[in-house]
Design a protein around this motif. Sequence first.
Motif, PDB file in Angstrom:
ATOM      1  N   GLN A   1       0.838  -1.200   0.000  1.00  6.63           N
ATOM      2  CA  GLN A   1       0.000   0.000   0.000  1.00  6.63           C
ATOM      3  C   GLN A   1       0.874   1.251   0.000  1.00  6.63           C
ATOM      4  O   GLN A   1       2.015   1.219   0.446  1.00  6.63           O
ATOM      5  N   LYS A   2       0.290   2.350  -0.454  1.00  9.52           N
ATOM      6  CA  LYS A   2       1.016   3.619  -0.400  1.00  9.52           C
ATOM      7  C   LYS A   2       1.145   4.072   1.049  1.00  9.52           C
ATOM      8  O   LYS A   2       0.298   3.773   1.888  1.00  9.52           O
ATOM      9  N   TRP A   3       2.224   4.810   1.320  1.00 10.38           N
ATOM     10  CA  TRP A   3       2.460   5.346   2.662  1.00 10.38           C
ATOM     11  C   TRP A   3       1.484   6.479   2.937  1.00 10.38           C
ATOM     12  O   TRP A   3       1.155   7.266   2.053  1.00 10.38           O
ATOM     13  N   GLN A   4       1.045   6.576   4.182  1.00  9.56           N
ATOM     14  CA  GLN A   4       0.146   7.654   4.584  1.00  9.56           C
ATOM     15  C   GLN A   4       0.916   8.972   4.645  1.00  9.56           C
ATOM     16  O   GLN A   4       2.118   8.993   4.920  1.00  9.56           O
ATOM     17  N   THR A   5       0.223  10.056   4.396  1.00 12.85           N
ATOM     18  CA  THR A   5       0.811  11.389   4.433  1.00 12.85           C
ATOM     19  C   THR A   5       0.076  12.226   5.458  1.00 12.85           C
ATOM     20  O   THR A   5      -0.958  11.819   5.982  1.00 12.85           O
TER      21      THR A   5
ATOM     22  N   ARG B   1       1.478  17.013   2.287  1.00 11.32           N
ATOM     23  CA  ARG B   1       0.652  17.199   1.091  1.00 11.32           C
ATOM     24  C   ARG B   1       0.720  18.636   0.591  1.00 11.32           C
ATOM     25  O   ARG B   1       0.817  18.885  -0.614  1.00 11.32           O
TER      26      ARG B   1
ATOM     27  N   SER C   1       0.294   8.209  -0.399  1.00  7.99           N
ATOM     28  CA  SER C   1      -1.132   8.426  -0.582  1.00  7.99           C
ATOM     29  C   SER C   1      -1.450   9.918  -0.474  1.00  7.99           C
ATOM     30  O   SER C   1      -1.386  10.496   0.603  1.00  7.99           O
ATOM     31  N   ASP C   2      -1.764  10.515  -1.610  1.00  8.27           N
ATOM     32  CA  ASP C   2      -2.081  11.950  -1.665  1.00  8.27           C
ATOM     33  C   ASP C   2      -3.024  12.155  -2.843  1.00  8.27           C
ATOM     34  O   ASP C   2      -2.598  12.434  -3.966  1.00  8.27           O
ATOM     35  N   ALA C   3      -4.319  11.997  -2.588  1.00 10.37           N
ATOM     36  CA  ALA C   3      -5.325  12.028  -3.650  1.00 10.37           C
ATOM     37  C   ALA C   3      -5.344  13.348  -4.418  1.00 10.37           C
ATOM     38  O   ALA C   3      -5.690  13.374  -5.598  1.00 10.37           O
TER      39      ALA C   3
END
Length: 160
Positions: free
Chosen positions: A45-49, A54, A151-153
């Motif tokens: 999974q992508k890493w949380q930000t 961001r 993770s940065d939508a």
Amino acid sequence: MQIDSIVRAATCLALALSLTALPSMAAEHDHHDIDAVELQLNAGQKWQTDAPLRQAMGAIGQAVNSSLDAIHNNQLDATGYENIAEEVNQQVAYMIENCKLEPAADAQLHIVIARLMDGAQLIQSEGDLQGKRKGAVKLVGALHDYAKYFSDAGFVQPVH
């Protein structure tokens, strides 16, 4: 003070100290070492930000994206490249000051930041526009790495 807070502060301090030395170290190496380090996903999974990350990466992405056509068409002047490098330096400093990622994600972010700093340093150290363009290409690569591993939508990555 909680252990997590101590670890987070120590990690941020280590990053800050390593990045202050990065420009002088970058001048002494061939600019390929940073690219050889592999980023990893967080168990697929992508890493949380966090919000500061961001915000900073969005500003860097916007600075690069707004000049991308001129870069691709070899029309960006030295001042334009310098402005991009300065924005990268300012935003990286902001990230360091506001670091709040968990240690494993932070370690992966260090790789992206090192690549960003390497690109900015190349822009600032090269005398000709083609050399500065190579620095911008490194920035684009670092931004693609960020989009792929974090993770940065809302992040708009540059188009090659």
